[in-house]
Enzyme design. Structure first.
Site, PDB file in Angstrom:
ATOM      1  N   THR A 196      -2.502   0.518  -4.862  1.00 48.30           N
ATOM      2  CA  THR A 196      -2.436   1.379  -6.044  1.00 48.30           C
ATOM      3  C   THR A 196      -2.211   0.508  -7.254  1.00 48.30           C
ATOM      4  O   THR A 196      -1.515  -0.507  -7.139  1.00 48.30           O
ATOM      5  CB  THR A 196      -1.213   2.325  -5.899  1.00 48.30           C
ATOM      6  OG1 THR A 196      -1.439   3.177  -4.789  1.00 48.30           O
ATOM      7  CG2 THR A 196      -0.948   3.144  -7.142  1.00 48.30           C
ATOM      8  N   VAL A 225      -1.572  13.895   0.172  1.00 47.26           N
ATOM      9  CA  VAL A 225      -1.231  13.344  -1.145  1.00 47.26           C
ATOM     10  C   VAL A 225      -0.107  12.340  -0.920  1.00 47.26           C
ATOM     11  O   VAL A 225       0.839  12.620  -0.177  1.00 47.26           O
ATOM     12  CB  VAL A 225      -0.773  14.465  -2.105  1.00 47.26           C
ATOM     13  CG1 VAL A 225      -0.187  13.893  -3.388  1.00 47.26           C
ATOM     14  CG2 VAL A 225      -1.936  15.405  -2.429  1.00 47.26           C
ATOM     15  N   GLY A 226      -0.200  11.178  -1.548  1.00 51.26           N
ATOM     16  CA  GLY A 226       0.834  10.152  -1.389  1.00 51.26           C
ATOM     17  C   GLY A 226       1.859  10.197  -2.502  1.00 51.26           C
ATOM     18  O   GLY A 226       2.025  11.203  -3.196  1.00 51.26           O
ATOM     19  N   GLY A 248       1.972   0.926  -1.743  1.00 51.21           N
ATOM     20  CA  GLY A 248       2.228   0.832  -0.309  1.00 51.21           C
ATOM     21  C   GLY A 248       2.215   2.200   0.334  1.00 51.21           C
ATOM     22  O   GLY A 248       1.695   3.158  -0.251  1.00 51.21           O
TER      23      GLY A 248
HETATM   24  N1  ASP Z   1       0.903   4.420  -2.456  1.00 53.48           N
HETATM   25  C1  ASP Z   1      -0.464   4.773  -2.137  1.00 53.48           C
HETATM   26  C2  ASP Z   1      -0.471   6.026  -1.326  1.00 53.48           C
HETATM   27  O1  ASP Z   1       0.344   6.163  -0.434  1.00 53.48           O
HETATM   28  C3  ASP Z   1      -1.227   3.716  -1.456  1.00 53.48           C
HETATM   29  C4  ASP Z   1      -0.901   2.278  -1.784  1.00 53.48           C
HETATM   30  O2  ASP Z   1      -0.435   1.972  -2.863  1.00 53.48           O
HETATM   31  O3  ASP Z   1      -1.095   1.396  -0.951  1.00 53.48           O
HETATM   32  O4  ASP Z   1      -1.324   6.850  -1.529  1.00 53.48           O
END
Ligand code: ASP
Length: 341
Positions: A196, A225-226, A248
């Site tokens: 992200t 949804v993250g 993450g």
């Molecule tokens: N944080 C993002 C999500 O969980 C993914 C990422 O940043 O790796 O959608």
């Protein structure tokens, strides 16, 4: 049997992951930026920071800077974890998440939005043109189209091919650090399914804003949804204190409302670096199994001091101010990167 002495002994031997009073965790000082400045997650933050710098260096507002900045990776056709060319969910739909916060504590967000290439600008429109903070799914797309955003198919031929390849085994395993790896800074490997851009800026007036945008986890369950569009999880800004953002495995960040936690720890006096470290500790304390995953926090305080911490090595972040516009810093972490991650 536990007596007072054995409790004391245990606490002396306790690893860093065990609970401790917030006031005890002062930690390293981090990196001092010259104001104005902009910082963001991963090496793809360099190009994004440079775009944000065009706003900041002319005395522009931090809010405009972060929106301008994160639109760069959102538009990058080679970036499969943010925006336009993001990888789809397990059913082949590209769904994007983003949020933005300004110096007044205003916030806007879109979640699981399809067919619009710049979710960050839609998030800003939600903040400025509706009485709401968050729009999701079809309603978010409908709102964007009403606001004049172009509706387009986001599934690129390359993403479609990668998805069809994935369907052959259809195994879901988050793989970390792709953005660092692709810049040759981390552990070699071919993983590429999440990351992200989280960006934090302080303008010449000393005001803070932040933006966070992602296509989330590739091959996620439809509707997932993250943390990234959740105010307090993927991003939090308090103009009196500082800002924080995360990247993450979003599920870990959401369970601990990570970015809000980092800002609140800074409010209590921790350095940005110590606050990020403590927020990662919180994740690991509740779920020791998370050590096989990646979460990275990046934070800045009102004075322009920057810090970061991650579960695993491989996280990195980009810094930009008058002194240097393309600095990439490897994040500190508790563990080595899990093989295959
Ligand atoms: N944080 C993002 C999500 O969980 C993914 C990422 O940043 O790796 O959608």
């Amino acid at each position: 049997m536990t007596d007072r002495r054995s409790i004391l002994k245990a606490s002396l031997l306790a690893p860093a992951l065990l609970a401790r009073p917030a006031s005890a965790a002062t930690g390293p000082a981090g990196i001092q930026m010259k104001l104005p400045c902009v910082v963001s997650t991963w090496p793809f933050g360099v190009a994004a920071n440079k775009a944000a710098w065009t706003v900041l260096s002319k005395g522009g507002r931090a809010l405009d800077a972060v929106e301008t900045g994160v639109k760069i990776p959102e538009a990058d056709m080679k970036n499969h974890t943010v925006g336009r060319a993001g990888y789809p969910d397990r059913d082949g739909h590209v769904t994007l998440d983003a949020c933005i916060m300004d110096e007044h504590g205003n916030a806007g967000s879109v979640a699981a939005m399809e067919f619009i290439a710049h979710p960050i600008s839609v998030a800003r429109a939600v903040m400025e043109k509706t009485p709401h903070v968050m729009l999701a799914g079809e309603g978010a797309t409908q709102f964007a189209i009403e606001q004049g955003f172009k509706r387009e198919e986001l599934l690129t031929p390359e993403s479609k091919k990668a998805w069809q390849e994935w369907l052959k085994t259809a195994k879901y395993k988050p793989e970390a650090n792709i953005e660092t790896k692709s810049y040759g800074l981390g552990v070699p490997g071919g993983a590429k399914n999440h990351d992200t851009i989280g960006m934090l800026a302080i303008d010449a007036k000393g005001n803070l804003s932040g933006a966070c945008t992602t296509s989330g986890m590739a091959w996620k369950v439809r509707g997932r949804v993250g943390d990234s569009p959740i105010i307090g999880a993927g991003l939090y800004v308090d103009n009196e204190v500082g800002g924080a953002t995360s990247t993450g495995v979003g599920e870990e960040v959401m369970r601990s409302v990570g970015s809000f936690l980092v800002v609140e720890l800074m409010r209590q006096g921790m350095s940005p670096q110590a606050a990020c470290k403590a927020a990662v500790e919180r994740i690991l304390k509740k779920n020791p199994g998370a050590k096989t995953e990646q979460v990275g926090y990046l934070a800045i305080n009102k004075k322009g001091e920057v810090g970061a911490w991650a579960i695993q090595k491989g996280f990195s972040y980009s810094l930009c101010d008058q002194t240097s516009q393309d600095r990439i810093v490897p994040g500190q972490a508790f563990f080595e990167a899990t093989p295959g991650n």
